[in-house]
Scaffold this active site. Structure first.
Site, mmCIF file in Angstrom:
data_model
loop_
_atom_site.group_PDB
_atom_site.id
_atom_site.type_symbol
_atom_site.label_atom_id
_atom_site.label_comp_id
_atom_site.label_asym_id
_atom_site.label_seq_id
_atom_site.Cartn_x
_atom_site.Cartn_y
_atom_site.Cartn_z
ATOM 1 N N GLY A 73 -35.610 -18.616 1.500
ATOM 2 C CA GLY A 73 -35.241 -17.206 1.650
ATOM 3 C C GLY A 73 -34.527 -16.981 2.975
ATOM 4 N N SER A 131 -34.719 -23.496 -1.060
ATOM 5 C CA SER A 131 -34.355 -22.278 -0.346
ATOM 6 C C SER A 131 -35.630 -21.632 0.187
ATOM 7 C CB SER A 131 -33.609 -21.371 -1.319
ATOM 8 O OG SER A 131 -33.878 -20.046 -1.023
ATOM 9 N N GLY A 171 -33.809 -19.924 5.723
ATOM 10 C CA GLY A 171 -32.876 -21.030 5.607
ATOM 11 C C GLY A 171 -33.209 -22.006 4.499
ATOM 12 N N GLY A 183 -28.558 -17.022 -3.025
ATOM 13 C CA GLY A 183 -28.839 -18.365 -3.539
ATOM 14 C C GLY A 183 -27.608 -18.969 -4.201
ATOM 15 N N ASP A 184 -26.832 -18.152 -4.913
ATOM 16 C CA ASP A 184 -25.622 -18.654 -5.567
ATOM 17 C C ASP A 184 -24.585 -19.065 -4.518
ATOM 18 O OD1 ASP A 184 -26.885 -18.062 -7.991
ATOM 19 O OD2 ASP A 184 -26.070 -16.026 -8.014
#
Lengths: 306, 306
Positions: free
Chosen positions: A216, A214, A219, A245-246
């Site tokens: 942030g 990730s 992308g 993120g989840d």
């Protein structure tokens, strides 16, 4: 069904206060309370997307009861333990919007609770189409726990995604999970490199079939058996990144189960993350924005140098 | 039995952290959890002194269940409501010992819950030797609630102590309780005076039979029908003052029930407060210190000017 494992579940409290001033007294103006821990967040998003999801992990005490009462729509296969489920408190300043986080320690898991859990995990795997192993380990659980759970899933022929950090990630990745999803910090801790592309490829060499890093708001970067792709949103959205993120993990699992090609999985994951940042409530997503964003994600393949 | 009323009960959490830094994330190193609200603290101290105590007030939700589970030895006549019992979080800096307090709002009490509570209160009064009305009011409870409860106790012939602040104290005192126990802030808010002796006497003229003002570490000042006394500890002890006021209330109730003369009641209350400050755990008291301190309290009578 999709199975998510959250060994260190939490009841997440959000307290809104006028302004947090250490060593003074505060009236909390609003309290929100909901089940937390990465795997439970992933399960909530998958349920909202229409998937059949079962959650497992440890739960105990009155806080555990409150957590279970909040699991609307998610199938509850949480495993009861003697210790008490932890709380987390996010104190949000109404004036600045800044958050101060207080995380209780998790319950101590006994060796017999851990071994009984392993038996129940194996039973759950028999009806799972995919499994996600998410978050930190509570005290008492061996540091190689995720490596063990990854091997169990692979032995059962169930594809497995691992989303954790530190030593549990280091050990877990060596057991060859199908996907790991580190963020930049976790990737740097694992590989020693802050350069996304070399770090993602280095992580993959440690054993994971695919590494989805990730970046942030910029992308995702994925190194997979089919190639390496960078997926970038059309625009950077501003809002609350909690749970983004989840949501990416949820989209990756949904794409895995559907057998989607990597570019499609990554576009979904980037769009769902952005739609989560946009939603007013942490960890929920804006369904219309999700559909709209998905078409706008640019997915570019990297030349596959070794 | 002695009855204590806590309309706004709470589950009191204490979080120890290394150092509280706003807008950062903290690992809580230890968590302690116990039933709170002034009347529950008073009940715990009275129980430790060997009294038969019943607690009432409102309780609800999973936090209410956790609170009830912690009431060891105290008779539980708490009244269940639909809303959820509040939590309070005291965040203690391990480095400095300073505390940051976060108080959730109480549950909204409906008019029908309030009126059903009043009926149950009247039933409880029939077997009470004294009643203490303690703490703040949750939302929905009328501001004249304590005035109503004081009148109910007086109609039932049960001596009543009131320990609250602000408008509920102002209204409650006019209903002529046997004892009110304000601290310096509450007394100043009620009377407009920061001078203890005139303020205590002014509070008494508002309707209370006796006013016992807490002077913090300097002891108590009591204006009563039998005279005015100042009770001062032999030495100022250092420690955690949390619960010291509740211990004073417990001693005043014990003395009231025993029919002790005022100087004896005040000596007990000052000694028990100091023994509470001395104890390592907030709200508990050092039993040996209590006995030792009691003999050392100086109780001096003031000339009874009007």
């Amino acid at each position: 069904m999709i199975l998510t494992v959250t060994l260190n579940t939490a009841l997440d409290l959000t307290y809104r206060v006028e302004r947090l001033v250490p060593h003074s007294s505060h009236r909390v103006t609003t309290v929100t309370e909901r089940p937390g821990g990465k795997g439970l967040n992933v399960a909530r998003v998958l349920t909202a997307l229409g998937h059949d999801v079962t959650v497992t992990g440890f739960v105990g005490g009155a806080t555990g009861e409150a957590l279970r009462a909040g699991l609307n729509g998610v199938r509850d296969a949480l495993f009861p333990v003697l210790g008490s489920t932890r709380r987390t408190v996010a104190v949000v300043d109404s004036s600045s919007g800044d958050t101060t986080q207080l995380n209780e320690p998790g319950p101590l898991i006994t060796p017999s609770e851990w071994s009984t859990f392993l038996t129940s995990y194996e039973t759950l795997l028999t009806s799972a189409s995919a499994v996600a192993l998410c978050g930190s380990l509570p005290p008492g659980v061996p540091v190689g726990a995720y490596a063990h759970l990854v091997r169990g899933a692979r032995a059962a022929g169930v594809p497995v995604l691992l989303d954790t950090s530190g030593e549990p990630l280091r050990r877990g990745i060596a057991a060859r999970p199908d996907i790991v999803k580190p963020n930049a910090d976790e990737l740097a801790e694992l590989t020693g490199s802050w350069e996304p592309l070399p770090a993602t490829r280095a992580a993959r060499r440690r054993g994971a079939h695919a590494v989805v890093a990730s970046l942030g708001p910029n992308g995702l970067l994925a190194a997979t058996p089919d190639g390496t792709w960078q997926a970038t949103p059309a625009a950077i959205v501003s809002g609350n990144p909690t749970g983004a993120g989840d949501s990416a993990v949820a989209a990756l699992l949904a794409g895995l189960v559907a057998g989607d090609p990597w570019p499609k999985r990554l576009a979904s994951a980037v769009a769902l993350s952005a739609a989560t940042v946009l939603a007013p409530v942490a960890g929920e997503f804006d369904a219309d924005a999700y559909t709209e964003f998905e078409a706008g994600v640019s997915v570019v393949q990297h030349a596959d140098a070794a």
